[in-house]
Design a protein around this motif. Structure first.
Motif, PDB file in Angstrom:
ATOM      1  N   CYS A 193       0.935  -1.117   0.098  1.00  0.00           N
ATOM      2  CA  CYS A 193       0.051   0.129   0.255  1.00  0.00           C
ATOM      3  C   CYS A 193       0.755   1.285  -0.171  1.00  0.00           C
ATOM      4  O   CYS A 193       0.626   2.207  -0.695  1.00  0.00           O
ATOM      5  CB  CYS A 193      -0.973  -0.041   1.260  1.00  0.00           C
ATOM      6  SG  CYS A 193      -2.349   0.942   1.275  1.00  0.00           S
ATOM      7  N   ALA A 194       1.976   1.161   0.730  1.00  0.00           N
ATOM      8  CA  ALA A 194       2.808   2.416   0.850  1.00  0.00           C
ATOM      9  C   ALA A 194       3.550   2.641  -0.623  1.00  0.00           C
ATOM     10  O   ALA A 194       3.654   3.737  -1.056  1.00  0.00           O
ATOM     11  CB  ALA A 194       3.943   2.219   1.784  1.00  0.00           C
ATOM     12  N   LEU A 195       3.919   1.452  -1.198  1.00  0.00           N
ATOM     13  CA  LEU A 195       4.844   1.609  -2.467  1.00  0.00           C
ATOM     14  C   LEU A 195       3.555   2.169  -3.595  1.00  0.00           C
ATOM     15  O   LEU A 195       3.983   2.957  -4.263  1.00  0.00           O
ATOM     16  CB  LEU A 195       5.118   0.296  -2.957  1.00  0.00           C
ATOM     17  CG  LEU A 195       6.140  -0.311  -2.109  1.00  0.00           C
ATOM     18  CD1 LEU A 195       6.538  -1.577  -2.652  1.00  0.00           C
ATOM     19  CD2 LEU A 195       7.683   0.818  -2.512  1.00  0.00           C
ATOM     20  N   LEU A 196       2.572   1.782  -3.387  1.00  0.00           N
ATOM     21  CA  LEU A 196       1.486   2.110  -4.461  1.00  0.00           C
ATOM     22  C   LEU A 196       0.887   3.634  -4.113  1.00  0.00           C
ATOM     23  O   LEU A 196       0.732   4.434  -5.241  1.00  0.00           O
ATOM     24  CB  LEU A 196       0.314   1.265  -4.444  1.00  0.00           C
ATOM     25  CG  LEU A 196      -0.896   1.443  -5.342  1.00  0.00           C
ATOM     26  CD1 LEU A 196      -0.347   1.728  -6.854  1.00  0.00           C
ATOM     27  CD2 LEU A 196      -1.935   0.311  -5.344  1.00  0.00           C
ATOM     28  N   ALA A 197       0.798   3.830  -2.868  1.00  0.00           N
ATOM     29  CA  ALA A 197       0.113   5.240  -2.706  1.00  0.00           C
ATOM     30  C   ALA A 197       1.398   6.377  -3.060  1.00  0.00           C
ATOM     31  O   ALA A 197       1.040   7.504  -3.609  1.00  0.00           O
ATOM     32  CB  ALA A 197       0.095   5.371  -1.155  1.00  0.00           C
TER      33      ALA A 197
END
Length: 250
Positions: free
Chosen positions: A121-125
Motif C-alpha cells: 500500500c505504501a509503494l502504491l500510494a
C-alpha cells in the motif's frame, strides 16, 4: 515482523509510514527487507540485493503499456467488459502494485483500490502521489482511489445495491522459483509477502456486490478460485481472466 521505513522525518516517505503504521528507521537493518526513501520516491529494498521495487506509473513498463499495450483490445479490458457504451466502475480488491488498475484507469475506468499489505500500500500510494504531479497521467491517476483495507473483511460489510460494476481480484499466486527470480520485483514481493492462500473467501462476497461481473486473474494453468467454475474466461499469453456473474440474495 513489521517492515520499517528508512526516510528523513520530514519526507513524504515518513508521512506514508505514519499513515500506515510502519516504523521509521534510523539505519538500514542488518537483514531482511525495508522501505527506503531515495530519489524522492519510496522503494522496497532487500539487504544484500541491488534491485529495488517501486511503483513508477510515469516511465518504464507502465508507460510503454499505456502507449502501446493495445487499448481496449487487451485481455484485461475485454474481461471487465470495456467496450463502446460501457466503461465500468471497478473495485480492485487486491490491488498489489496497481498495474492492472492503472491500465483500466488509462482506458477511462474509475477504479477503487484496496490493499491489505501495508508495504504494498505504501509503494502504491507513493506511485499515485507522484503520478498526480505528472501532466501526462494526472487525469488517469485521479480516477484511482486507494485505501488500506483487507478485502476479506471489507467485502462482506458492503450492502446492496452494489456500488461497482466490476469487482476485480488478482490474488498473488506463487510463481515457480526460477521465474520469480528472473522478475526481481516479483521475487522480492513473494519473499516478503508470500501468496494469498486465503483468497478463496473473496469470491462469494465479491459476486454479491458486483453489478455486472467479478473478474479473477489467474496463471493459465492455475485452478479456479475457490474451486468454482467461471461463467466465461478470457485468455492472455501467460494468464487467464475468469469471469463470474453476480449472485443476489433471495
Amino acid at each position: 515482523m513489521s517492515v520499517g521505513v528508512l526516510a528523513p522525518a520530514d519526507s513524504a516517505g515518513a508521512q506514508l509510514a505514519a499513515q500506515l503504521g510502519l516504523p521509521l528507521l534510523d539505519a538500514a537493518p542488518a537483514t531482511g527487507h525495508y522501505l527506503v526513501w531515495e530519489r524522492e520516491r519510496l522503494a522496497l529494498a532487500e539487504v544484500g540485493e541491488k534491485a529495488r521495487v517501486e511503483v513508477d506509473l510515469i516511465e518504464g513498463a507502465q508507460a510503454h503499456r499505456r502507449k502501446f499495450g493495445g487499448g481496449r483490445g487487451q485481455p484485461v479490458a475485454k474481461a471487465v467488459g470495456l467496450k463502446s457504451g460501457n466503461t465500468p466502475t471497478v473495485l480492485d480488491a487486491t490491488a498489489g502494485l496497481g498495474r492492472d488498475a492503472f491500465v483500466l484507469a488509462t482506458l477511462g475506468c474509475t477504479v477503487h483500490l484496496l490493499e491489505r499489505n501495508a508495504v504494498a500500500c505504501a509503494l502504491l500510494a507513493d506511485g499515485l502521489r507522484r503520478g498526480l504531479t505528472d501532466p501526462d497521467i494526472a487525469l488517469i491517476v485521479s480516477r484511482m482511489r486507494l485505501e488500506h483495507h483487507d478485502a476479506r473483511q471489507w467485502l462482506p460489510e458492503q450492502g446492496q445495491p452494489a456500488s461497482y460494476d466490476v469487482v476485480y481480484l488478482d490474488p498473488m499466486f506463487p510463481e515457480p522459483d526460477k521465474r520469480a527470480r528472473a522478475k526481481k520485483d516479483m521475487h522480492a514481493f513473494q519473499s516478503l509477502i508470500g501468496g494469498d492462500a486465503d483468497a478463496d473467501v473473496l469470491l462469494a462476497p465479491a459476486r454479491k456486490i458486483a453489478r455486472q461481473r467479478v473478474v479473477v486473474k489467474r496463471p493459465r494453468t492455475a485452478p479456479w478460485l475457490a474451486g468454482v467454475k467461471p461463467d466465461f474466461s478470457f485468455d492472455g499469453e501467460s494468464t487467464r481472466f475468469d469471469a463470474y456473474l453476480p449472485l443476489r440474495d433471495a
